[in-house]
Design a protein around this motif. Sequence first.
Motif, PDB file in Angstrom:
ATOM      1  N   THR A   1      38.634  55.451  31.366  1.00 58.78           N
ATOM      2  CA  THR A   1      38.637  56.573  30.372  1.00 58.78           C
ATOM      3  C   THR A   1      37.130  57.157  30.167  1.00 58.78           C
ATOM      4  OG1 THR A   1      40.568  56.135  29.213  1.00 58.78           O
ATOM      5  CG2 THR A   1      38.965  57.733  28.373  1.00 58.78           C
ATOM      6  N   ARG A   2      36.145  56.171  30.244  1.00 64.68           N
ATOM      7  CA  ARG A   2      34.588  56.402  29.925  1.00 64.68           C
ATOM      8  C   ARG A   2      33.995  57.114  31.119  1.00 64.68           C
ATOM      9  NH1 ARG A   2      34.337  51.377  27.372  1.00 64.68           N
ATOM     10  NH2 ARG A   2      33.525  50.436  29.334  1.00 64.68           N
ATOM     11  N   SER A   3      34.821  56.739  32.506  1.00 66.48           N
ATOM     12  CA  SER A   3      33.984  56.991  33.689  1.00 66.48           C
ATOM     13  C   SER A   3      34.626  58.480  34.345  1.00 66.48           C
ATOM     14  CB  SER A   3      34.723  56.292  34.758  1.00 66.48           C
ATOM     15  OG  SER A   3      35.973  55.946  35.072  1.00 66.48           O
ATOM     16  N   LEU A   4      35.807  59.027  33.487  1.00 63.37           N
ATOM     17  CA  LEU A   4      36.303  60.558  33.843  1.00 63.37           C
ATOM     18  C   LEU A   4      35.256  61.398  33.766  1.00 63.37           C
ATOM     19  CD1 LEU A   4      39.925  60.292  32.018  1.00 63.37           C
ATOM     20  CD2 LEU A   4      39.182  60.158  34.523  1.00 63.37           C
ATOM     21  N   PRO A   5      34.322  61.649  32.571  1.00 65.59           N
ATOM     22  CA  PRO A   5      33.240  62.671  32.637  1.00 65.59           C
ATOM     23  C   PRO A   5      32.577  62.715  33.609  1.00 65.59           C
ATOM     24  CG  PRO A   5      33.629  61.828  30.542  1.00 65.59           C
ATOM     25  CD  PRO A   5      34.319  60.785  31.335  1.00 65.59           C
ATOM     26  N   LEU A   6      32.058  61.503  34.270  1.00 68.63           N
ATOM     27  CA  LEU A   6      31.155  61.216  35.495  1.00 68.63           C
ATOM     28  C   LEU A   6      31.857  61.596  36.794  1.00 68.63           C
ATOM     29  CD1 LEU A   6      28.548  60.207  36.188  1.00 68.63           C
ATOM     30  CD2 LEU A   6      29.443  57.942  36.513  1.00 68.63           C
TER      31      LEU A   6
ATOM     32  N   TYR B   1      34.385  63.733  36.976  1.00 69.10           N
ATOM     33  CA  TYR B   1      34.346  65.249  36.993  1.00 69.10           C
ATOM     34  C   TYR B   1      33.301  66.015  37.350  1.00 69.10           C
ATOM     35  CZ  TYR B   1      38.998  65.087  34.764  1.00 69.10           C
ATOM     36  OH  TYR B   1      40.428  64.831  34.382  1.00 69.10           O
ATOM     37  N   LEU B   2      31.912  65.619  36.899  1.00 70.11           N
ATOM     38  CA  LEU B   2      30.857  65.983  37.087  1.00 70.11           C
ATOM     39  C   LEU B   2      30.348  65.665  38.748  1.00 70.11           C
ATOM     40  CD1 LEU B   2      28.617  64.855  34.057  1.00 70.11           C
ATOM     41  CD2 LEU B   2      29.147  67.191  34.788  1.00 70.11           C
ATOM     42  N   LEU B   3      30.800  64.545  39.067  1.00 69.08           N
ATOM     43  CA  LEU B   3      30.554  64.379  40.555  1.00 69.08           C
ATOM     44  C   LEU B   3      31.445  65.126  41.634  1.00 69.08           C
ATOM     45  CD1 LEU B   3      29.357  62.551  42.973  1.00 69.08           C
ATOM     46  CD2 LEU B   3      31.326  61.144  42.646  1.00 69.08           C
ATOM     47  N   PHE B   4      32.956  65.315  41.042  1.00 61.48           N
ATOM     48  CA  PHE B   4      33.539  66.482  41.848  1.00 61.48           C
ATOM     49  C   PHE B   4      32.997  67.922  41.952  1.00 61.48           C
ATOM     50  CE2 PHE B   4      37.328  63.238  41.150  1.00 61.48           C
ATOM     51  CZ  PHE B   4      36.923  62.892  42.300  1.00 61.48           C
ATOM     52  N   ALA B   5      32.698  68.113  40.654  1.00 55.78           N
ATOM     53  CA  ALA B   5      32.005  69.622  40.423  1.00 55.78           C
ATOM     54  C   ALA B   5      30.771  69.853  41.256  1.00 55.78           C
ATOM     55  CB  ALA B   5      31.462  69.865  39.159  1.00 55.78           C
TER      56      ALA B   5
END
Length: 277
Positions: A7-12, A14-18
């Motif tokens: 769960t903690r790695s989800l924002p990272l 999403y940023l990488l995919f963006a």
Amino acid sequence: MKLNAQTRSLPLMYLLFAFISVIVLFPILINVLTAFKSPGDLMSSSPLALPKTWSFDNLKTAFEKGNMLIGFKNTGILVLVSVFLNTILGAMTAYVLNRFDFRFKKVIMGMFIVAMVVPFYTTEVARFQIIKSFGLYDSLGAPLLIYAGTDLLQIFIFLQFIEKISSQLDESAMIDGASYVSIFTRILFPLLLPASATLGIIKAVDIMNDMYIPYLYMPSKELHTLSTSLMSFVGQRASSFEQLSAAILIVLIPTLLLYLFLQRYVFSGITAGAVKE
């Protein structure tokens, strides 16, 4: 409540995919905006600025100047014939390698691996001489012969599917008097349709995007494909970037639509062959 590591790695993630999406879409965005700009608008505005007046004149000029109808026709012929021959040959090769034991079987697989590792530019002189000796230079037969050849990725995916098909089907058919050809065409190949669709789509996109082989082996204007037709907009003295962008947009649309509508078959075919039951 503590969050787990996923769960903690989800924002990272999403940023990488963006970030990756921006890198991929940024050149396409500039190309689309340039295709609808006039020469004066292109020189006086930023590449990311919207056109002052949206015009389709560049698309019309690019379609006529690049002989896109001829490009669509030649590309369509290459895609349809090459994908058909490539799929049949790839499935037959995988069938022989999986179902039969013979001498030099491992040597043949090793040759496919070596052919995949060795850069094809190093063998281009020999291939060019072979194509010319067959009398296929400056004809559709040259790229058709090259594209029809199978490769290691294709054989690997077909082998993954064939391994999931029980050999008892072959034995039952042989008891009923079926030949190896009948077993392949009537029993095995229909079960390989998911893999065939996956590899066919990948091959079709590769052929539509390839400029090197058509440009080298089919220099005549009446044999231009969609990719080689772009050379009509690039000259030694000057280039029309707005017309070139419009031509790129025309060439991009068929490939993009093909991939968007059929991408689920690509991923489902690859994952289905990778799972063993």
